[in-house]
Design an enzyme around this catalytic site. Structure first.
Site, PDB file in Angstrom:
ATOM      1  N   ARG A 159       0.819  -1.221   0.000  1.00 24.11           N
ATOM      2  CA  ARG A 159       0.000   0.000   0.000  1.00 24.11           C
ATOM      3  C   ARG A 159       0.849   1.267   0.000  1.00 24.11           C
ATOM      4  O   ARG A 159       0.415   2.298  -0.508  1.00 24.11           O
ATOM      5  CB  ARG A 159      -0.926   0.006   1.218  1.00 24.11           C
ATOM      6  CG  ARG A 159      -2.057  -0.963   1.032  1.00 24.11           C
ATOM      7  CD  ARG A 159      -3.016  -0.911   2.174  1.00 24.11           C
ATOM      8  NE  ARG A 159      -4.237  -1.600   1.798  1.00 24.11           N
ATOM      9  CZ  ARG A 159      -5.219  -1.880   2.626  1.00 24.11           C
ATOM     10  NH1 ARG A 159      -5.134  -1.532   3.893  1.00 24.11           N
ATOM     11  NH2 ARG A 159      -6.287  -2.497   2.206  1.00 24.11           N
ATOM     12  N   LYS A 163     -18.674 -14.072   3.850  1.00 28.43           N
ATOM     13  CA  LYS A 163     -19.323 -12.756   3.885  1.00 28.43           C
ATOM     14  C   LYS A 163     -20.341 -12.584   2.757  1.00 28.43           C
ATOM     15  O   LYS A 163     -20.306 -11.622   1.989  1.00 28.43           O
ATOM     16  CB  LYS A 163     -18.259 -11.657   3.805  1.00 28.43           C
ATOM     17  CG  LYS A 163     -17.342 -11.643   5.031  1.00 28.43           C
ATOM     18  CD  LYS A 163     -16.461 -10.420   5.027  1.00 28.43           C
ATOM     19  CE  LYS A 163     -15.097 -10.738   4.481  1.00 28.43           C
ATOM     20  NZ  LYS A 163     -14.167  -9.641   4.385  1.00 28.43           N
ATOM     21  N   GLY A 183      -9.603  -8.768  -0.209  1.00 27.57           N
ATOM     22  CA  GLY A 183      -8.304  -9.012   0.413  1.00 27.57           C
ATOM     23  C   GLY A 183      -7.796 -10.423   0.204  1.00 27.57           C
ATOM     24  O   GLY A 183      -6.638 -10.630  -0.187  1.00 27.57           O
ATOM     25  N   GLY A 197     -13.558  -3.772   0.449  1.00 29.05           N
ATOM     26  CA  GLY A 197     -14.901  -3.257   0.722  1.00 29.05           C
ATOM     27  C   GLY A 197     -15.289  -2.147  -0.235  1.00 29.05           C
ATOM     28  O   GLY A 197     -16.415  -2.099  -0.738  1.00 29.05           O
TER      29      GLY A 197
HETATM   30  P1  ADP Z   1     -12.285 -11.690   0.043  1.00 29.22           P
HETATM   31  O1  ADP Z   1     -11.390 -11.204   1.156  1.00 29.22           O
HETATM   32  O2  ADP Z   1     -11.511 -12.021  -1.201  1.00 29.22           O
HETATM   33  O3  ADP Z   1     -13.458 -10.785  -0.208  1.00 29.22           O
HETATM   34  P2  ADP Z   1     -13.737 -13.364   1.854  1.00 29.22           P
HETATM   35  O4  ADP Z   1     -13.118 -12.642   2.996  1.00 29.22           O
HETATM   36  O5  ADP Z   1     -15.184 -13.169   1.584  1.00 29.22           O
HETATM   37  O6  ADP Z   1     -12.909 -13.088   0.509  1.00 29.22           O
HETATM   38  O7  ADP Z   1     -13.536 -14.942   2.035  1.00 29.22           O
HETATM   39  C1  ADP Z   1     -12.292 -15.511   2.305  1.00 29.22           C
HETATM   40  C2  ADP Z   1     -12.392 -16.547   3.367  1.00 29.22           C
HETATM   41  O8  ADP Z   1     -13.336 -17.532   3.010  1.00 29.22           O
HETATM   42  C3  ADP Z   1     -11.070 -17.266   3.561  1.00 29.22           C
HETATM   43  O9  ADP Z   1     -10.619 -17.064   4.876  1.00 29.22           O
HETATM   44  C4  ADP Z   1     -11.413 -18.724   3.302  1.00 29.22           C
HETATM   45  O10 ADP Z   1     -10.771 -19.635   4.175  1.00 29.22           O
HETATM   46  C5  ADP Z   1     -12.899 -18.752   3.544  1.00 29.22           C
HETATM   47  N1  ADP Z   1     -13.517 -19.903   2.852  1.00 29.22           N
HETATM   48  C6  ADP Z   1     -13.508 -20.170   1.546  1.00 29.22           C
HETATM   49  N2  ADP Z   1     -14.116 -21.334   1.297  1.00 29.22           N
HETATM   50  C7  ADP Z   1     -14.529 -21.821   2.480  1.00 29.22           C
HETATM   51  C8  ADP Z   1     -15.207 -22.997   2.892  1.00 29.22           C
HETATM   52  N3  ADP Z   1     -15.606 -23.909   1.998  1.00 29.22           N
HETATM   53  N4  ADP Z   1     -15.458 -23.166   4.213  1.00 29.22           N
HETATM   54  C9  ADP Z   1     -15.065 -22.239   5.105  1.00 29.22           C
HETATM   55  N5  ADP Z   1     -14.412 -21.117   4.794  1.00 29.22           N
HETATM   56  C10 ADP Z   1     -14.136 -20.902   3.490  1.00 29.22           C
HETATM   57 MG    MG Z   2     -11.479 -11.374   3.290  1.00 31.20          MG
END
Ligand code: ADP
Ligand code: MG
Length: 393
Positions: free
Chosen positions: A36, A198, A351, A374
């Site tokens: 960053r 999320k 992230g 976000g």
């Molecule tokens: P981003 O940060 O890219 O927006 P999120 O924060 O929404 O993504 O999701 C990432 C998290 O989702 C990771 O910590 C990952 O371990 C979790 N995750 C992905 N698939 C599964 C699953 N099948 N069961 C539990 N957690 C999961």
């Molecule tokens: Mg995340």
């Protein structure tokens, strides 16, 4: 969307308040990742080359509106100084008499970094007096903190009522252009890749993109939430229960529009989520009782790779599985590689998704990587952000 940029302004001999997002991970006083900071260097160098002096301000962590040494930006100022190979003065606060004095003594080409904005609750409250005080330090305002633009905070939003010559830096310009390209006449077919957790937070973004995309593929908790919404078996897989009615609505909208919508054809499953678990692969797109889905299976990878190869525009948010554990990372890594190999215009936001792309080693093959998770999702949901609206022509 057209925003006012630093290319349109004259900075000779002016004091510029530069809002950046230096919310970097720090452990025991050591910066773990300076992406960053590095990302703002073009804007900093440009402003300096134009004859400005810089007052740089950022937030760091969640200090809850009061000073706390663990959230001090001092180490960040030191790192910035190293990167620029140039002195960066550091102010002990972001407002008050001492800061005002330091700012007024700043000479052309010099840099002053302020202490964490969030040491004052007024920052997150968007307080007018606080914003006025920040604005009084400078005679031009530049925002390059895309990751904070979805907040109506004092240094991002309110300050623009009081500061002169408001403009967006190169980072913000790049983000806005890349995300706008997804919303305005994206080249077809447009593939939306949804994963991660999320789910509720992402529903608004998904709804807004339904009229633009042709194909949707899903993985992660996102997929299990959709699978459960279809009344299929998910075993003990993680599901976001409160999102199920919303997922049902999305499925209805998808069908109405005749979009191509996929949940994984097969899954990598375990009985317990741990490093030493012994995973097996299901034969179909459901997860049996007593088992937990942790990654998409090989058939799903093949089908999703085909979707990626057909696409001309791709937006990816959310890993396909628990990619933090090596054994469950294959689906996510393969999807990242396929996107890297495709000729489509590709944008990655979130992230964990960005971390996965870095882990797969294909970051340089992605058209655009969003710096604010976000903020990028909210931009795709609403087509703008509070902190961007105030930068518009
Ligand atoms: P981003 O940060 O890219 O927006 P999120 O924060 O929404 O993504 O999701 C990432 C998290 O989702 C990771 O910590 C990952 O371990 C979790 N995750 C992905 N698939 C599964 C699953 N099948 N069961 C539990 N957690 C999961
Ligand atoms: Mg995340």
């Amino acid at each position: 969307m057209k925003i006012k940029t630093i290319k349109d302004k004259n900075y000779k001999g002016r004091k510029v308040f530069l809002r950046v997002d230096y919310n970097v991970p720090i452990e025991k006083g050591i910066i773990l990742d300076d992406t960053r900071i590095v990302a703002t260097i073009p804007t900093i160098n440009y402003l300096l080359s134009q004859g400005a002096s810089l007052i740089i301000a950022s937030h760091l962590g969640r200090p809850k509106g009061k000073p706390s040494p663990e959230f001090s930006l001092k180490v960040v100022a030191e790192r910035l100084s190293q990167i620029l190979n140039k002195e960066v003065k550091f102010a002990p606060d972001c407002v008050g008499d001492e800061v005002r004095k330091m700012a007024s003594e700043l000479k052309e080409g010099e840099i002053l970094m302020l202490e964490n904005l969030r040491f004052h609750p007024e920052e997150e409250e968007g307080d007018e007096n606080f914003a006025k005080e920040l604005a009084s330090l400078c005679d031009a305002y530049v925002n390059d903190a895309f990751g904070t633009c979805h907040r109506e905070h004092a240094s991002v939003y309110t300050i623009t009522k009081f500061a002169k010559d408001v403009a967006g830096g190169f980072l913000i310009e790049k983000e806005v252009n890349a995300l706008s390209k997804l919303l305005t006449n994206p080249e077809k077919p447009f593939l939306l890749i949804l994963g991660g957790a999320k789910v509720v937070d992402k529903i608004g973004m998904i709804k807004n993109l339904l009229d633009k995309v042709d194909t949707i593929i899903t993985g992660g908790v996102m997929a299990y939430t959709f699978i459960k919404a279809k009344n299929w078996e998910v075993g003990d897989s993680k599901v976001e229960e409160e999102a199920i009615p919303l997922a049902k609505e999305i499925i209805k909208e998808v069908n109405k529009r005749h979009l191509e919508f996929h949940t994984p054809l097969d899954h990598v499953i375990v009985q317990k989520v741990s490093e030493d678990a012994i995973p097996i692969v299901t034969e179909r797109g459901t997860v049996p009782h007593g088992w937990i889905g942790v990654d998409i299976g090989p058939q799903a990878i093949e089908e999703y790779t085909d979707c990626i190869n057909r696409a001309k525009t791709i937006f990816w948010n959310g890993p396909m599985g628990i990619y933090e554990i090596e054994k469950f990372a294959k689906g996510t890594i393969e999807i990242a590689k396929a996107i890297g190999n495709s000729n489509a215009y590709s944008v990655i936001g979130g992230g964990d998704s960005v971390a996965a792309v870095n882990k797969a080693g294909v970051a340089d093959k992605i058209s655009h990587i969003c710096t604010g998770g976000g903020a990028s999702l909210e931009f795709l949901e609403k087509g703008t952000l509070p902190g961007i609206e105030v930068l518009k022509e």
